[in-house]
Enzyme design. Structure first.
Site, PDB file in Angstrom:
ATOM      1  N   CYS A 124       0.877  -1.169   0.000  1.00 21.15           N
ATOM      2  CA  CYS A 124       0.000   0.000   0.000  1.00 21.15           C
ATOM      3  C   CYS A 124       0.913   1.219   0.000  1.00 21.15           C
ATOM      4  CB  CYS A 124      -0.963  -0.019   1.194  1.00 21.15           C
ATOM      5  SG  CYS A 124      -0.157   0.227   2.791  1.00 21.15           S
ATOM      6  N   GLN A 125       0.386   2.395   0.275  1.00 17.34           N
ATOM      7  CA  GLN A 125       1.223   3.589   0.167  1.00 17.34           C
ATOM      8  C   GLN A 125       2.061   3.841   1.416  1.00 17.34           C
ATOM      9  OE1 GLN A 125       1.164   4.938  -2.854  1.00 17.34           O
ATOM     10  NE2 GLN A 125       2.903   6.242  -2.352  1.00 17.34           N
TER      11      GLN A 125
END
Length: 235
Positions: A144-145
Site C-alpha cells: 500500500c502507500q
C-alpha cells in the site's frame, strides 16, 4: 481408563528476511467411563513478514512472490507495480443514506480537497476477491502507500489461510525509483500525493529557494544589497 496422547511440532524459519512460522498440532484422546473425547487441534498461524524495498524486490524476482496492491483506485492509477494484482482494502463509499452524505460532504471539503483522498469504506468482499484470483498457497507481497493498509490486509488474509505473506515496511512511499518496474503518471513513492497540499508544497519550495538566494546575496554582496534596499520605495 488410560489416555493416549500424541504431539507433533513443526518449526521452520528463513533467515534472509526474518521470516518464521510455527505449526503446532496436538492430538489428545482420553477415554473416561467408556466415552472417548474428540481429538483437539491447536494451531499458530504464520506471522506476517515485514521487509524493506530491496528485500521485497528479491522476494518477487528470486522467490516468485506475487504482488498484491491493496490501495484505493486513485492511488493505484497514479502508479503501480507492473503485473500486480489489485484488490483494494477500502473502496469508494457511494452510499446515499443521510449520515453518509453528511460525512462525505465534510470529507470532500477538507481531506478530499487538501489531500486528494477519496471518501471510502471497508471492502467487505476483499478476502473473497483475493481468494478468487490467488490460492492460499500463493506467496504474496502486499503493498500500500504507507504500510498500514497492507498490514491490515495481511492480517485478514492470514486468518483466511494464506501463510506466505509479506509486507513492505512503510509502504510504497519508501520505494526508490527503479526498484520495481511501474506504470502510471508518477513514481510509486509519489502516488499518495494529491490535492491542494501538492500545490502548497510547490509554493513553499519556491519561496524557500527565493529566501535562500536572498540570504546568500546579502551575505556575499552586502554593498549591492544595500543599494537595492535604498532604491526600494518607502512606505
Amino acid at each position: 481408563m488410560a489416555g493416549i496422547a500424541t504431539c507433533a511440532l513443526t518449526l521452520s524459519s528463513r533467515s534472509n528476511f526474518g521470516t518464521s512460522w510455527l505449526e503446532f498440532d496436538t492430538h489428545h484422546r482420553r477415554t473416561i467411563r467408556g466415552k472417548p473425547k474428540r481429538w483437539r487441534n491447536f494451531g499458530i498461524r504464520a506471522e506476517v513478514n515485514f521487509v524493506n524495498p530491496d528485500e521485497a524486490k528479491k522476494l518477487v524476482t528470486d522467490e516468485g512472490y506475487a504482488v498484491l496492491d491493496v490501495r484505493d483506485k486513485t492511488q493505484y492509477e497514479r502508479a503501480h507495480i507492473k503485473s500486480c494484482y489489485h484488490v483494494p482494502l477500502f473502496i469508494e463509499n457511494q452510499d446515499n443514506d443521510f449520515g453518509t452524505i453528511i460525512k462525505r460532504t465534510v470529507h470532500n471539503n477538507f481531506s478530499g480537497l487538501f489531500f486528494g483522498l477519496p471518501f471510502t469504506k471497508l471492502n467487505d468482499k476483499f478476502v473473497d476477491s483475493v481468494q478468487s484470483q490467488l490460492s492460499p498457497q500463493s506467496k504474496l507481497l502486499i503493498v500500500c502507500q504507507e504500510g498500514l493498509r497492507s498490514t491490515a490486509a495481511a492480517t485478514k488474509l492470514e486468518a483466511a489461510g494464506f501463510k506466505n505473506v509479506a509486507c513492505v515496511t512503510s509502504g510504497l512511499q519508501s520505494v526508490k525509483p527503479g526498484t520495481f518496474d511501474s506504470e502510471g503518471s508518477t513514481e510509486l513513492q509519489d502516488a499518495g500525493k494529491a490535492g491542494l497540499i501538492t500545490i502548497q508544497g510547490k509554493i513553499s519550495a519556491v519561496l524557500g529557494t527565493v529566501l535562500i538566494c536572498a540570504y546568500l546575496f546579502i551575505t556575499f554582496f552586502p554593498d549591492q544589497a544595500e543599494k537595492l534596499l535604498q532604491l526600494a520605495p518607502s512606505s
